[in-house]
Motif scaffolding. Structure first.
Motif, PDB file in Angstrom:
ATOM      1  N   ASP A 132      44.152  -3.580  84.421  1.00 20.69           N
ATOM      2  CA  ASP A 132      42.711  -3.844  84.440  1.00 20.69           C
ATOM      3  C   ASP A 132      42.425  -5.335  84.270  1.00 20.69           C
ATOM      4  O   ASP A 132      41.514  -5.887  84.898  1.00 20.69           O
ATOM      5  N   ARG A 133      43.205  -5.977  83.410  1.00 14.03           N
ATOM      6  CA  ARG A 133      43.041  -7.417  83.205  1.00 14.03           C
ATOM      7  C   ARG A 133      43.449  -8.189  84.457  1.00 14.03           C
ATOM      8  O   ARG A 133      42.779  -9.146  84.863  1.00 14.03           O
ATOM      9  N   GLN A 134      44.531  -7.772  85.099  1.00 15.16           N
ATOM     10  CA  GLN A 134      44.952  -8.413  86.342  1.00 15.16           C
ATOM     11  C   GLN A 134      43.869  -8.292  87.412  1.00 15.16           C
ATOM     12  O   GLN A 134      43.593  -9.237  88.153  1.00 15.16           O
ATOM     13  N   GLY A 135      43.247  -7.100  87.489  1.00 15.10           N
ATOM     14  CA  GLY A 135      42.187  -6.898  88.470  1.00 15.10           C
ATOM     15  C   GLY A 135      40.996  -7.805  88.232  1.00 15.10           C
ATOM     16  O   GLY A 135      40.397  -8.332  89.185  1.00 15.10           O
ATOM     17  N   GLU A 136      40.636  -8.010  86.973  1.00 19.52           N
ATOM     18  CA  GLU A 136      39.509  -8.892  86.653  1.00 19.52           C
ATOM     19  C   GLU A 136      39.806 -10.329  87.092  1.00 19.52           C
ATOM     20  O   GLU A 136      38.924 -11.024  87.612  1.00 19.52           O
ATOM     21  N   GLN A 137      41.033 -10.768  86.876  1.00 16.75           N
ATOM     22  CA  GLN A 137      41.389 -12.126  87.295  1.00 16.75           C
ATOM     23  C   GLN A 137      41.331 -12.270  88.812  1.00 16.75           C
ATOM     24  O   GLN A 137      40.855 -13.275  89.336  1.00 16.75           O
ATOM     25  N   MET A 138      41.824 -11.231  89.523  1.00 14.41           N
ATOM     26  CA  MET A 138      41.803 -11.308  90.979  1.00 14.41           C
ATOM     27  C   MET A 138      40.372 -11.272  91.510  1.00 14.41           C
ATOM     28  O   MET A 138      40.049 -11.947  92.502  1.00 14.41           O
ATOM     29  N   ASP A 139      39.512 -10.508  90.868  1.00 15.23           N
ATOM     30  CA  ASP A 139      38.106 -10.475  91.278  1.00 15.23           C
ATOM     31  C   ASP A 139      37.494 -11.876  91.191  1.00 15.23           C
ATOM     32  O   ASP A 139      36.778 -12.315  92.100  1.00 15.23           O
ATOM     33  N   ALA A 140      37.790 -12.590  90.105  1.00 11.47           N
ATOM     34  CA  ALA A 140      37.269 -13.954  89.958  1.00 11.47           C
ATOM     35  C   ALA A 140      37.824 -14.872  91.050  1.00 11.47           C
ATOM     36  O   ALA A 140      37.108 -15.740  91.577  1.00 11.47           O
ATOM     37  N   ILE A 141      39.092 -14.664  91.419  1.00 10.35           N
ATOM     38  CA  ILE A 141      39.703 -15.473  92.477  1.00 10.35           C
ATOM     39  C   ILE A 141      39.042 -15.169  93.821  1.00 10.35           C
ATOM     40  O   ILE A 141      38.737 -16.081  94.598  1.00 10.35           O
ATOM     41  N   TYR A 142      38.792 -13.903  94.102  1.00  9.73           N
ATOM     42  CA  TYR A 142      38.097 -13.526  95.337  1.00  9.73           C
ATOM     43  C   TYR A 142      36.745 -14.233  95.432  1.00  9.73           C
ATOM     44  O   TYR A 142      36.398 -14.838  96.464  1.00  9.73           O
ATOM     45  N   ARG A 143      35.957 -14.131  94.379  1.00 12.39           N
ATOM     46  CA  ARG A 143      34.594 -14.661  94.423  1.00 12.39           C
ATOM     47  C   ARG A 143      34.594 -16.189  94.550  1.00 12.39           C
ATOM     48  O   ARG A 143      33.756 -16.769  95.256  1.00 12.39           O
ATOM     49  N   ALA A 144      35.550 -16.828  93.876  1.00 15.11           N
ATOM     50  CA  ALA A 144      35.643 -18.282  94.006  1.00 15.11           C
ATOM     51  C   ALA A 144      36.045 -18.660  95.426  1.00 15.11           C
ATOM     52  O   ALA A 144      35.536 -19.645  95.987  1.00 15.11           O
ATOM     53  N   ALA A 145      36.963 -17.894  96.034  1.00  9.18           N
ATOM     54  CA  ALA A 145      37.406 -18.191  97.395  1.00  9.18           C
ATOM     55  C   ALA A 145      36.269 -18.037  98.392  1.00  9.18           C
ATOM     56  O   ALA A 145      36.084 -18.874  99.283  1.00  9.18           O
ATOM     57  N   VAL A 146      35.464 -16.990  98.256  1.00 11.28           N
ATOM     58  CA  VAL A 146      34.336 -16.781  99.151  1.00 11.28           C
ATOM     59  C   VAL A 146      33.267 -17.847  98.932  1.00 11.28           C
ATOM     60  O   VAL A 146      32.690 -18.391  99.886  1.00 11.28           O
ATOM     61  N   GLY A 147      33.031 -18.193  97.670  1.00 13.87           N
ATOM     62  CA  GLY A 147      32.051 -19.237  97.386  1.00 13.87           C
ATOM     63  C   GLY A 147      32.471 -20.581  97.953  1.00 13.87           C
ATOM     64  O   GLY A 147      31.657 -21.342  98.491  1.00 13.87           O
ATOM     65  N   ARG A 148      33.773 -20.880  97.848  1.00 13.33           N
ATOM     66  CA  ARG A 148      34.291 -22.138  98.385  1.00 13.33           C
ATOM     67  C   ARG A 148      34.161 -22.177  99.892  1.00 13.33           C
ATOM     68  O   ARG A 148      33.843 -23.206 100.479  1.00 13.33           O
ATOM     69  N   ALA A 149      34.433 -21.017 100.539  1.00 11.21           N
ATOM     70  CA  ALA A 149      34.324 -20.972 101.997  1.00 11.21           C
ATOM     71  C   ALA A 149      32.871 -21.173 102.435  1.00 11.21           C
ATOM     72  O   ALA A 149      32.622 -21.787 103.468  1.00 11.21           O
TER      73      ALA A 149
END
Length: 408
Positions: A391-408
């Protein structure tokens, strides 16, 4: 409520209950479906198992798209076509197969296989691309290679191919088009060309379900201290290393016991080594054990030994720590990321016999100190809770997804 993204996840290895990379692919699919609309592309021969598991899953479910190469290529694979070559061709085919659909997605994520040398063909997608967590950048310590026997040659060739990976143009192109590159350990980070490191993040590629994290345990103060080693019996897992370490430790503490769990091509060699060292009757040989029975076995022991000489991470090390067992590990590769000096006795790998002697000394230290076993075991269990629960790993990946989309 945060916006749910539409995510395409590439997971060649994706199958529940198998362990290793197939389990990693499945768990990441489940985790990211908690936050986003996830479509996973995987091999067609995974279909029956995945659809059955998906039907049983009570949470938000990922969708699956199945793809395999033409029958004649599958025929060649069954008759000796190297898996690495088949996987390369599969990645090419998947990109062509899904090319017309890429506009449907907000983000593309390559997850398995996690080799940094083959991170997919997600070029010119006009979408954010996340790669990894990637591994495979670690090499076996050179002084251990003589213990591989004839297998020293392919292992040395693999090491040279990892070291020479900077010469592969495909790797540069993949990293150039990636929005974020995730790596599982420092060894793989060192293989990433420096120009791409600003967009690189350390994140372990695997985790532990919360249900496997056991309650705090009280180490036994009496009776023989029992060590457990769990892995596939093959050269890179170095079962002979723990056998020799145990043979040294038991001379000072004759009541020590060791359980070896697993099977594989090195099984006969491990038994012969134990017989030669005179400890065959002091070791309990469990052979292959169903994955669901591993937690029970761990609870029956007092300490965990992990001796892989080449490993991206180490799922069984996570399982041992989740059971509250103090660990003895080598201080390199994935184990150096997972365990700390507060959770394990970490042995720098040197030569085979020198390392075995150091592991034997560590076994004696734990055997003679219930307090140290308790302290290391509880610290390891807490580290799993705080860092490596899925669950903790998933939360970190969610933050990475959102940062990647925001950066794009």
């Amino acid at each position: 409520m945060a916006t749910r993204l539409k995510v395409l996840m590439s997971a060649y290895a994706c199958e529940p209950g198998r362990g290793s990379e197939p389990e990693v692919g499945w768990q990441w699919a489940l985790q990211m479906a908690r936050f986003h609309g996830v479509t996973v592309v995987t091999r067609a021969n995974n279909r029956a198992i995945l659809e059955a598991a998906r039907a049983r899953h009570l949470g938000t479910r990922p969708e699956f798209v199945y793809y395999d190469l033409p029958p004649w290529v599958l025929w060649l694979k069954r008759r000796g076509l190297p898996v690495a070559l088949y996987y390369f061709l599969w990645q090419v085919g998947v990109r062509r197969y899904l090319g017309p659909r890429l506009a449907e997605f907000d983000l593309i994520h390559h997850i398995t296989f996690n080799s940094f040398r083959q991170p997919g063909f997600w070029w010119f997608c006009r979408k954010p691309v996340v790669l990894g967590p990637l591994g495979g950048g670690q090499v076996c310590p050179w002084r251990f290679l003589p213990s591989f026997g004839w297998e020293m040659v392919p292992e040395a060739l693999r090491s040279l191919s990892v070291i020479g990976s900077r010469l592969l143009p495909h790797v540069y192109i993949c990293f150039h088009f990636a929005t974020r590159i995730l790596v599982a350990n420092q060894d793989t980070l060192r293989r990433i060309p420096k120009r791409f490191r600003p967009k690189t993040t350390l994140l372990l590629e695997t985790g532990i379900p919360s249900s496997q994290i056991q309650p705090p345990r009280n180490p036994r103060a009496e009776g023989p201290v029992r060590f457990i080693w769990v892995s596939r019996l093959e050269k890179i897992k170095a079962c002979a290393l723990v056998v020799e370490a145990f043979s040294r430790a038991i001379k000072a503490e004759p009541t020590l016991r060791l359980s070896l769990v697993g099977d594989g091509p090195d099984a006969a060699f491990a038994r012969n080594t134990a017989a030669r060292l005179g400890v065959g009757d002091k070791i309990q040989w469990h052979g292959r054990v169903a994955k669901d029975n591993i937690p029970r076995l761990l609870r029956e022991h007092d300490a965990f030994v992990f001796t892989s000489v080449r490993d991206t991470s180490g799922n069984v090390l996570l399982e041992g720590m989740a059971a509250g067992l103090p660990a003895i590990t080598l201080r390199h590769h994935g184990a150096a990321e997972i365990a700390t000096d507060e959770t394990a006795i970490r042995i720098p790998p040197t030569g085979f016999h020198e390392t075995a002697a150091a592991i034997g000394e560590a076994m004696l230290r734990l055997a003679r100190s219930p307090e140290q076993r308790a302290r290391l075991g509880e610290a390891g269990r807490q580290r799993i809770l705080e860092v490596y629960a899925w669950d903790r790993q998933g939360e970190q990946m969610d933050a990475i997804y959102r940062a990647a989309v925001g950066r794009a």
